[in-house]
Design a protein around this motif. Structure first.
Motif, PDB file in Angstrom:
ATOM      1  N   ALA A   8       0.929  -1.325   0.010  1.00 35.32           N
ATOM      2  CA  ALA A   8       0.077  -0.043   0.127  1.00 35.32           C
ATOM      3  C   ALA A   8       0.971   1.362  -0.090  1.00 35.32           C
ATOM      4  O   ALA A   8       1.757   1.310   0.853  1.00 35.32           O
ATOM      5  CB  ALA A   8      -1.012   0.134   1.177  1.00 35.32           C
ATOM      6  N   THR A  10       1.790   5.080   0.617  1.00 36.93           N
ATOM      7  CA  THR A  10       1.547   6.076   1.548  1.00 36.93           C
ATOM      8  C   THR A  10       2.034   7.266   1.360  1.00 36.93           C
ATOM      9  O   THR A  10       3.115   7.506   0.258  1.00 36.93           O
ATOM     10  CB  THR A  10       1.864   5.526   3.062  1.00 36.93           C
ATOM     11  N   GLU A  11       2.059   8.414   1.887  1.00 38.21           N
ATOM     12  CA  GLU A  11       2.975   9.630   1.790  1.00 38.21           C
ATOM     13  C   GLU A  11       4.412   9.336   2.318  1.00 38.21           C
ATOM     14  O   GLU A  11       5.300  10.016   1.561  1.00 38.21           O
ATOM     15  CB  GLU A  11       2.680  10.763   2.736  1.00 38.21           C
ATOM     16  N   GLU A  15       3.959   0.529   2.335  1.00 36.28           N
ATOM     17  CA  GLU A  15       3.796  -0.446   3.700  1.00 36.28           C
ATOM     18  C   GLU A  15       3.574  -1.759   3.107  1.00 36.28           C
ATOM     19  O   GLU A  15       2.565  -1.887   2.139  1.00 36.28           O
ATOM     20  CB  GLU A  15       2.497   0.143   4.453  1.00 36.28           C
ATOM     21  N   SER A  38      -5.735   0.433   1.853  1.00 35.23           N
ATOM     22  CA  SER A  38      -5.625   1.911   1.215  1.00 35.23           C
ATOM     23  C   SER A  38      -5.603   3.113   1.934  1.00 35.23           C
ATOM     24  O   SER A  38      -6.537   3.290   2.891  1.00 35.23           O
ATOM     25  CB  SER A  38      -6.718   2.265   0.267  1.00 35.23           C
ATOM     26  N   VAL A  39      -4.659   4.061   1.757  1.00 30.97           N
ATOM     27  CA  VAL A  39      -4.485   5.123   2.583  1.00 30.97           C
ATOM     28  C   VAL A  39      -4.698   6.411   1.803  1.00 30.97           C
ATOM     29  O   VAL A  39      -3.813   6.615   0.715  1.00 30.97           O
ATOM     30  CB  VAL A  39      -2.996   5.194   3.316  1.00 30.97           C
ATOM     31  N   ASP A  40      -5.701   7.304   2.405  1.00 30.92           N
ATOM     32  CA  ASP A  40      -6.266   8.118   1.566  1.00 30.92           C
ATOM     33  C   ASP A  40      -6.520   7.921  -0.002  1.00 30.92           C
ATOM     34  O   ASP A  40      -6.238   8.390  -0.876  1.00 30.92           O
ATOM     35  CB  ASP A  40      -5.204   9.321   1.271  1.00 30.92           C
ATOM     36  N   ASP A  42      -5.245   5.810  -1.966  1.00 32.83           N
ATOM     37  CA  ASP A  42      -3.835   5.770  -2.909  1.00 32.83           C
ATOM     38  C   ASP A  42      -3.572   4.156  -3.094  1.00 32.83           C
ATOM     39  O   ASP A  42      -4.389   3.357  -2.995  1.00 32.83           O
ATOM     40  CB  ASP A  42      -2.558   6.108  -2.244  1.00 32.83           C
TER      41      ASP A  42
END
Length: 203
Positions: A8, A10-11, A15, A38-40, A42
């Motif tokens: 996944a 991330t900024e 991860e 998913s993060v935001d 993404d």
């Protein structure tokens, strides 16, 4: 032997986590699994590999439709996890085609007894017995090997790669690069993504 991993973005980078597929039965289930990680909204990549046979990538970007690549469709078709990725759309066949084939096979398995001949002829009885024996054998084989499927399933699936060759192009893995990947493709993919270290931590 199977291996599945989830990456996944991330900024702060990627991860990674290993992924259990025991409760995954459909593409929708797999997509939900990716979206939950998913993060935001993404990018999330789900990687599935059957050792020395095939690998598949599912890419989910937010709420967009999932994108899929499978290194060897015919090999994946003989796998319960591979069948999750091999959708009707990916194979270029009409939705529900498998259901129609199954219905036709069921008709062929009938003993052929006519309404005006309730007992059926000797030949039809023999045919029924043969069909029943064949069906029983097929079912037994399937029960003993969860990755085994009937010939009609695999015959309609082309050999070789299938899906979106540019699935990782924006991450530096070109179509040509993807086609050259074989066993343990995830290591090379992770290297290209800059995710080798986080992947190694979960393997």
């Amino acid at each position: 032997m199977y291996f599945a991993a989830l990456l996944a973005r991330t900024e702060d980078g990627w991860e990674a986590s290993d992924t259990e597929l025991d409760d995954v039965e459909t593409l929708s289930d797999l997509t939900d699994l990716a979206q939950e990680a998913s993060v935001d909204e993404d990018t999330v990549l789900v990687y599935i590999e059957q050792e020395d046979a095939w690998f598949g990538i599912l890419r989910v970007d937010g709420e967009e439709d999932p994108r899929i690549y499978v290194s060897d469709a015919s090999a994946a078709a003989r796998s319960s996890y591979g069948e999750i990725l091999l959708t009707d759309e990916l194979l270029g066949r009409e939705p529900g085609a498998e259901d129609e084939i199954a219905a036709l096979e069921e008709l062929v398995d009938l003993d052929g007894t006519e309404d005006d001949d309730p007992d059926g002829s000797a030949s039809s009885s023999a045919s029924s017995a043969t069909t029943t024996d064949r069906t029983t054998t097929r079912d037994a084989d399937t029960d003993s090997d969860p990755d085994s499927h009937s010939a009609s399933d695999s015959d309609s699936v082309p050999a070789g790669p299938i899906g979106e060759l540019g699935i990782l192009a924006d991450f530096g893995v070109s179509e040509k690069d993807l086609l050259t990947l074989r066993t343990d493709a995830l290591t090379e993919i992770a290297d290209a993504l800059g995710a080798a270290e986080v992947l190694e931590a979960v393997r």
